[in-house]
Design a protein around this motif. Structure first.
Motif, short mmCIF file in Angstrom:
data_model
loop_
_atom_site.label_atom_id
_atom_site.label_comp_id
_atom_site.label_asym_id
_atom_site.label_seq_id
_atom_site.Cartn_x
_atom_site.Cartn_y
_atom_site.Cartn_z
N VAL A 197 -1.94 -32.07 27.24
CA VAL A 197 -0.76 -31.37 26.70
C VAL A 197 -1.14 -29.90 26.56
CG1 VAL A 197 0.87 -31.18 24.79
CG2 VAL A 197 0.01 -33.43 25.49
N ILE A 198 -0.35 -29.04 27.23
CA ILE A 198 -0.61 -27.60 27.26
C ILE A 198 0.47 -26.90 26.44
CG2 ILE A 198 -0.94 -25.59 28.77
CD1 ILE A 198 -2.84 -27.94 29.44
N LYS A 256 -10.19 -31.63 16.89
CA LYS A 256 -11.26 -30.67 17.11
C LYS A 256 -11.46 -30.39 18.60
CE LYS A 256 -14.06 -32.97 14.00
NZ LYS A 256 -15.39 -33.36 13.57
N PRO A 257 -11.71 -29.13 18.94
CA PRO A 257 -11.95 -28.79 20.34
C PRO A 257 -13.09 -29.61 20.97
CG PRO A 257 -11.64 -26.80 19.05
CD PRO A 257 -11.70 -27.95 18.09
N GLU A 258 -14.11 -29.94 20.18
CA GLU A 258 -15.23 -30.73 20.69
C GLU A 258 -14.76 -32.12 21.13
OE1 GLU A 258 -15.19 -29.23 17.68
OE2 GLU A 258 -16.60 -27.58 18.00
N ASP A 259 -13.83 -32.70 20.39
CA ASP A 259 -13.29 -34.02 20.74
C ASP A 259 -12.46 -33.94 22.02
OD1 ASP A 259 -14.50 -34.98 18.45
OD2 ASP A 259 -12.64 -34.94 17.26
N LEU A 260 -11.69 -32.86 22.15
CA LEU A 260 -10.88 -32.67 23.36
C LEU A 260 -11.78 -32.48 24.58
CD1 LEU A 260 -8.25 -30.18 21.86
CD2 LEU A 260 -7.93 -32.61 22.30
N ALA A 261 -12.83 -31.68 24.42
CA ALA A 261 -13.77 -31.46 25.52
C ALA A 261 -14.48 -32.76 25.88
CB ALA A 261 -14.78 -30.38 25.14
N GLY A 262 -14.82 -33.57 24.88
CA GLY A 262 -15.46 -34.86 25.12
C GLY A 262 -14.58 -35.78 25.96
N ALA A 263 -13.28 -35.80 25.65
CA ALA A 263 -12.34 -36.62 26.42
C ALA A 263 -12.26 -36.12 27.86
CB ALA A 263 -10.95 -36.60 25.77
N CYS A 264 -12.31 -34.81 28.06
CA CYS A 264 -12.28 -34.24 29.42
C CYS A 264 -13.51 -34.67 30.21
CB CYS A 264 -12.23 -32.71 29.37
SG CYS A 264 -10.65 -32.04 28.85
N GLN A 265 -14.65 -34.79 29.54
CA GLN A 265 -15.89 -35.13 30.23
C GLN A 265 -15.98 -36.62 30.55
OE1 GLN A 265 -18.75 -33.51 27.50
NE2 GLN A 265 -18.55 -31.43 28.30
N ASP A 313 -7.82 -26.07 16.61
CA ASP A 313 -7.36 -27.40 16.99
C ASP A 313 -6.92 -27.48 18.44
OD1 ASP A 313 -5.14 -25.84 16.71
OD2 ASP A 313 -4.01 -27.24 15.48
N ALA A 314 -7.56 -26.68 19.30
CA ALA A 314 -7.19 -26.68 20.72
C ALA A 314 -8.33 -26.12 21.54
CB ALA A 314 -5.94 -25.82 20.93
N LEU A 315 -8.28 -26.40 22.83
CA LEU A 315 -9.15 -25.74 23.80
C LEU A 315 -8.34 -24.58 24.37
CD1 LEU A 315 -10.49 -28.84 25.78
CD2 LEU A 315 -11.74 -27.49 24.09
N VAL A 316 -8.85 -23.37 24.24
CA VAL A 316 -8.14 -22.21 24.77
C VAL A 316 -8.71 -21.90 26.15
CG1 VAL A 316 -7.58 -19.78 24.42
CG2 VAL A 316 -7.75 -21.31 22.45
N VAL A 317 -7.83 -21.82 27.14
CA VAL A 317 -8.25 -21.57 28.51
C VAL A 317 -8.67 -20.11 28.66
CG1 VAL A 317 -7.55 -21.60 30.94
CG2 VAL A 317 -6.71 -23.38 29.37
N ASP A 318 -9.96 -19.91 29.00
CA ASP A 318 -10.48 -18.55 29.24
C ASP A 318 -10.26 -18.14 30.69
OD1 ASP A 318 -11.34 -17.98 26.66
OD2 ASP A 318 -13.36 -18.74 27.01
N ASP A 328 -3.62 -20.16 27.66
CA ASP A 328 -2.92 -21.40 27.33
C ASP A 328 -3.83 -22.25 26.46
OD1 ASP A 328 -0.69 -20.67 28.78
OD2 ASP A 328 -1.11 -22.00 30.48
N GLN A 329 -3.23 -23.13 25.68
CA GLN A 329 -4.00 -24.00 24.79
C GLN A 329 -3.83 -25.45 25.21
OE1 GLN A 329 -2.90 -23.30 20.73
NE2 GLN A 329 -3.44 -21.15 20.81
N ILE A 330 -4.94 -26.15 25.30
CA ILE A 330 -4.90 -27.60 25.53
C ILE A 330 -4.99 -28.23 24.15
CG2 ILE A 330 -6.05 -29.55 26.63
CD1 ILE A 330 -7.27 -27.46 28.63
N VAL A 331 -3.89 -28.85 23.72
CA VAL A 331 -3.82 -29.39 22.35
C VAL A 331 -4.07 -30.89 22.29
CG1 VAL A 331 -2.35 -27.52 21.51
CG2 VAL A 331 -1.30 -29.60 22.42
N ALA A 332 -4.03 -31.56 23.45
CA ALA A 332 -4.29 -33.00 23.48
C ALA A 332 -4.81 -33.38 24.86
CB ALA A 332 -3.03 -33.80 23.17
N VAL A 333 -5.75 -34.35 24.86
CA VAL A 333 -6.27 -34.91 26.11
C VAL A 333 -6.25 -36.42 25.96
CG1 VAL A 333 -8.25 -35.05 27.67
CG2 VAL A 333 -7.76 -32.90 26.48
N ASN A 334 -5.46 -37.09 26.78
CA ASN A 334 -5.34 -38.55 26.75
C ASN A 334 -5.06 -39.07 25.33
OD1 ASN A 334 -5.78 -38.48 29.47
ND2 ASN A 334 -7.89 -39.18 29.37
#
Length: 141
Positions: free
Chosen positions: A137-138, A120-129, A81-86, A109-115
């Motif tokens: 939220v980190i 799902k990580p795919e939804d978070l990545a979609g918002a980033c794009q 449920d997060a994007l993990v920063v590599d 670090d984990q990005i748990v929310a974007v806007n």
């Protein structure tokens, strides 16, 4: 006995305290008492878990995509449920880190929310794009 001291108990009273029935009862009590520290041990586990939870740090960063600059982070999409920063590379997040060292985004670090989007990580990545201003939220720890 010395003056003012209690006289010793009668001999038959001493014999009763060491009777086999008394010993069995005492042994059972000791066994019962040995289980008493278990709740204390459980409390320690809870405290340790509470301390661990308290060790998590959460903060929000805000970056604006402009002038063709990239976000500059590599993320792992396999976390639940997060994007993990590599990695943090050149880009907006690295600029944020320089301007806000106390809230720097680091590897793991984990990005748990974007806007406001969570899940799902795919939804978070979609918002980033798709969005040009990103409020993320980190979570660390």
């Amino acid at each position: 006995p010395p003056a003012g001291a209690d006289p010793p108990p009668p001999a038959d009273a001493m014999g009763n305290c060491c009777a086999a029935e008394e010993v069995k009862t005492a042994q059972k009590d000791i066994a019962d008492k040995s289980s008493a520290p278990r709740p204390a041990a459980a409390e320690e586990v809870v405290k340790a878990g509470g301390a661990k939870a308290a060790a998590k740090k959460e903060w929000t960063i805000k970056v604006e995509k402009k002038d063709g600059k990239k976000l500059g982070i590599d993320v792992d999409l396999s976390a639940g449920d997060a994007l993990v920063v590599d990695a943090v590379a050149d880009g907006l997040v690295k600029e944020w880190n320089k301007a806000n060292p106390d809230k720097a985004v680091k590897e793991a670090d984990q990005i748990v929310a974007v806007n406001g989007v969570r899940g799902k990580p795919e939804d978070l990545a979609g918002a980033c794009q798709k969005d040009s201003v990103l409020e993320m939220v980190i979570v660390r720890g």
